[in-house]
Design a protein around this motif. Structure first.
Motif, PDB file in Angstrom:
ATOM      1  N   HIS A  34      17.065  24.745  34.708  1.00  0.00           N
ATOM      2  CA  HIS A  34      17.895  25.672  35.366  1.00  0.00           C
ATOM      3  C   HIS A  34      17.649  27.015  35.372  1.00  0.00           C
ATOM      4  O   HIS A  34      17.830  27.944  36.206  1.00  0.00           O
ATOM      5  N   VAL A  35      17.104  27.296  34.163  1.00  0.00           N
ATOM      6  CA  VAL A  35      16.708  28.895  33.830  1.00  0.00           C
ATOM      7  C   VAL A  35      15.714  29.262  34.927  1.00  0.00           C
ATOM      8  O   VAL A  35      15.750  30.253  35.753  1.00  0.00           O
ATOM      9  N   PRO A  41       9.092  31.185  36.411  1.00  0.00           N
ATOM     10  CA  PRO A  41       8.789  30.430  35.078  1.00  0.00           C
ATOM     11  C   PRO A  41       8.010  31.308  33.983  1.00  0.00           C
ATOM     12  O   PRO A  41       8.429  31.068  32.716  1.00  0.00           O
ATOM     13  N   LEU A  42       7.046  32.097  34.425  1.00  0.00           N
ATOM     14  CA  LEU A  42       6.414  32.870  33.320  1.00  0.00           C
ATOM     15  C   LEU A  42       7.285  33.896  32.968  1.00  0.00           C
ATOM     16  O   LEU A  42       7.014  34.411  31.544  1.00  0.00           O
ATOM     17  N   VAL A  43       7.984  34.584  33.601  1.00  0.00           N
ATOM     18  CA  VAL A  43       9.280  35.565  33.182  1.00  0.00           C
ATOM     19  C   VAL A  43      10.096  34.999  32.190  1.00  0.00           C
ATOM     20  O   VAL A  43      10.473  35.596  30.991  1.00  0.00           O
ATOM     21  N   ALA A  44      10.416  33.578  32.440  1.00  0.00           N
ATOM     22  CA  ALA A  44      11.481  32.999  31.385  1.00  0.00           C
ATOM     23  C   ALA A  44      10.761  32.569  30.324  1.00  0.00           C
ATOM     24  O   ALA A  44      11.265  32.866  29.159  1.00  0.00           O
ATOM     25  N   ALA A  45       9.401  32.420  30.258  1.00  0.00           N
ATOM     26  CA  ALA A  45       8.655  31.884  29.054  1.00  0.00           C
ATOM     27  C   ALA A  45       8.308  32.943  28.149  1.00  0.00           C
ATOM     28  O   ALA A  45       8.611  33.013  26.994  1.00  0.00           O
ATOM     29  N   THR A  46       8.099  34.246  28.855  1.00  0.00           N
ATOM     30  CA  THR A  46       7.886  35.625  27.983  1.00  0.00           C
ATOM     31  C   THR A  46       9.101  35.913  27.339  1.00  0.00           C
ATOM     32  O   THR A  46       9.237  36.176  26.249  1.00  0.00           O
ATOM     33  N   GLU A 212       2.765  37.368  38.427  1.00  0.00           N
ATOM     34  CA  GLU A 212       3.635  36.489  39.095  1.00  0.00           C
ATOM     35  C   GLU A 212       4.796  37.364  39.525  1.00  0.00           C
ATOM     36  O   GLU A 212       5.147  37.163  40.834  1.00  0.00           O
ATOM     37  N   GLY A 213       5.320  38.444  38.951  1.00  0.00           N
ATOM     38  CA  GLY A 213       6.328  39.071  39.457  1.00  0.00           C
ATOM     39  C   GLY A 213       7.774  38.472  39.164  1.00  0.00           C
ATOM     40  O   GLY A 213       7.673  37.167  38.742  1.00  0.00           O
ATOM     41  N   GLY A 214       8.822  39.016  39.594  1.00  0.00           N
ATOM     42  CA  GLY A 214      10.193  38.371  39.349  1.00  0.00           C
ATOM     43  C   GLY A 214      10.918  38.849  38.224  1.00  0.00           C
ATOM     44  O   GLY A 214      12.044  38.537  37.978  1.00  0.00           O
ATOM     45  N   TRP A 215      10.573  40.328  37.558  1.00  0.00           N
ATOM     46  CA  TRP A 215      11.252  40.621  36.586  1.00  0.00           C
ATOM     47  C   TRP A 215      12.633  41.254  36.859  1.00  0.00           C
ATOM     48  O   TRP A 215      13.560  41.391  36.080  1.00  0.00           O
ATOM     49  N   GLU A 216      12.500  41.740  38.139  1.00  0.00           N
ATOM     50  CA  GLU A 216      13.772  42.330  38.650  1.00  0.00           C
ATOM     51  C   GLU A 216      15.036  41.496  38.813  1.00  0.00           C
ATOM     52  O   GLU A 216      16.026  41.772  38.825  1.00  0.00           O
ATOM     53  N   LYS A 217      14.625  40.177  38.790  1.00  0.00           N
ATOM     54  CA  LYS A 217      15.544  39.093  38.692  1.00  0.00           C
ATOM     55  C   LYS A 217      16.473  38.762  37.457  1.00  0.00           C
ATOM     56  O   LYS A 217      17.493  38.073  37.303  1.00  0.00           O
ATOM     57  N   VAL A 218      15.806  39.332  36.387  1.00  0.00           N
ATOM     58  CA  VAL A 218      16.380  38.959  34.995  1.00  0.00           C
ATOM     59  C   VAL A 218      17.750  39.649  34.718  1.00  0.00           C
ATOM     60  O   VAL A 218      18.697  38.933  34.239  1.00  0.00           O
ATOM     61  N   PRO A 219      18.166  41.064  35.327  1.00  0.00           N
ATOM     62  CA  PRO A 219      19.562  41.232  35.105  1.00  0.00           C
ATOM     63  C   PRO A 219      20.441  40.621  35.846  1.00  0.00           C
ATOM     64  O   PRO A 219      21.633  40.710  35.516  1.00  0.00           O
ATOM     65  N   TYR A 220      20.093  39.654  36.636  1.00  0.00           N
ATOM     66  CA  TYR A 220      21.077  39.131  37.551  1.00  0.00           C
ATOM     67  C   TYR A 220      21.029  37.610  37.128  1.00  0.00           C
ATOM     68  O   TYR A 220      21.993  36.567  37.565  1.00  0.00           O
TER      69      TYR A 220
END
Length: 305
Positions: A34-35, A41-46, A212-220
């Motif tokens: 779900h996460v 994925p790599l942002v979540a794993a980090t 991979e990118g996508g860190w801007e999605k973390v706050p949301y």
């Protein structure tokens, strides 16, 4: 609870404590599904390993288990298990999912206990017995049934691609970690070893996640997503890896790896309970086979210890 290392006679409770590893890792697999639908994925794993590493660092310092002399002596080996067990395995696993099916990946990873057991017998001189062989076969067949839902058509229709190659590389990382972890982490506190592994692994995962990118999605990330991340950090990483590292040290790589066959069972049960996934009678049969296999390995070694 005494888990002092005793090379001649492992702590018997370790065989039962190891049951927590597939419980936590299987649950982490379900929650991660779900996460990664909300953040890459790599942002979540980090995030998972970086947060766990920081918590483990505080615990290790408070318990006076942060030992620089050990780090200076064993840094090469610790770097190796960090790159294989944390970074390599997780990065290749998630990248593989982009190119191949979860079934293909799960079937490839399910062979890990077999390779670890054979490798431990051949290279680490661990004991081999008929009970170990029977438990391994029962567990492996059971895992295949759980993953494929007992459908021969599922197996016969599988096709292989670059994603499968990535999963094979992830498998190699997992086997290397399982086999060499016992040698490298000998006489090192499992807490200290796990702390360094998660910190080093999270750094390499972090670098990969920038590509991979996508860190801007973390706050949301939703509240459900953060709760699931908390579970992965505390249970799947902080507690799960400490117990597994201690288990490899105490009972050996081959016996510890057999418990990993329970992971797909826990994943399936979590999916049924939390995400309303259906379960077939074939999967139930597979679960029973895995449980019998693990029980044979556990009860046989506890009685014989």
């Amino acid at each position: 609870m005494d888990m002092k290392n005793n090379s001649s006679k492992p702590w018997k409770g370790m065989y039962w404590l190891m049951l927590a590893v597939p419980l936590f890792w299987g649950g982490s697999f379900s929650t991660a599904e779900h996460v990664v639908s909300e953040i890459p994925p790599l942002v979540a794993a980090t995030l998972r390993f970086a947060l766990a590493g920081l918590l483990l660092t505080m615990v290790a310092i408070l318990k006076s288990e942060w030992t620089m002399p050990v780090l200076k002596q064993r840094w090469k080996g610790l770097l190796f298990v960090s790159l294989t067990g944390i970074f390599g395995y997780n990065a290749l696993f998630f990248l593989g999912l982009k190119y191949t099916s979860a079934i293909n990946g799960a079937l490839i990873i399910a062979t890990m206990p077999v390779f670890v057991t054979v490798g431990a017998v051949l290279f680490l001189k661990e004991a081999w017995s008929r009970t170990t062989a029977l438990s391994l076969v029962l567990s492996l067949v059971g895992v295949v049934i759980v993953i494929t839902k007992g459908s021969f058509n599922t197996i016969s229709s599988l096709s292989f691609n670059v994603g499968d190659v990535l999963f094979l590389a992830a498998l190699a990382c997992g086997v290397a970690y399982g086999l060499l972890g016992k040698v490298i982490m000998k006489k090192i506190s499992p807490l200290f070893a796990t702390t360094l592994m998660t910190l080093i692994g999270s750094v390499f995962l972090g670098v990969s996640s920038l590509i991979e990118g996508g860190w801007e999605k973390v706050p949301y990330l939703s509240s459900q997503g953060w709760l699931e991340m908390l579970y992965m950090v505390l249970c799947g990483t902080l507690i799960g890896y400490v117990i597994f590292n201690k288990g490899v040290e105490q009972i050996g790589a081959s016996r510890a790896s057999i418990y990993l066959n329970l992971t797909p069972i826990v994943t399936t049960l979590f999916s049924v309970v939390l995400y309303n996934t259906t379960m077939t009678w074939q999967q139930m049969l597979g679960m029973v086979m895995v449980l019998i296999g693990v029980c044979l390995a556990t009860l046989g070694k506890v009685d014989g210890s």
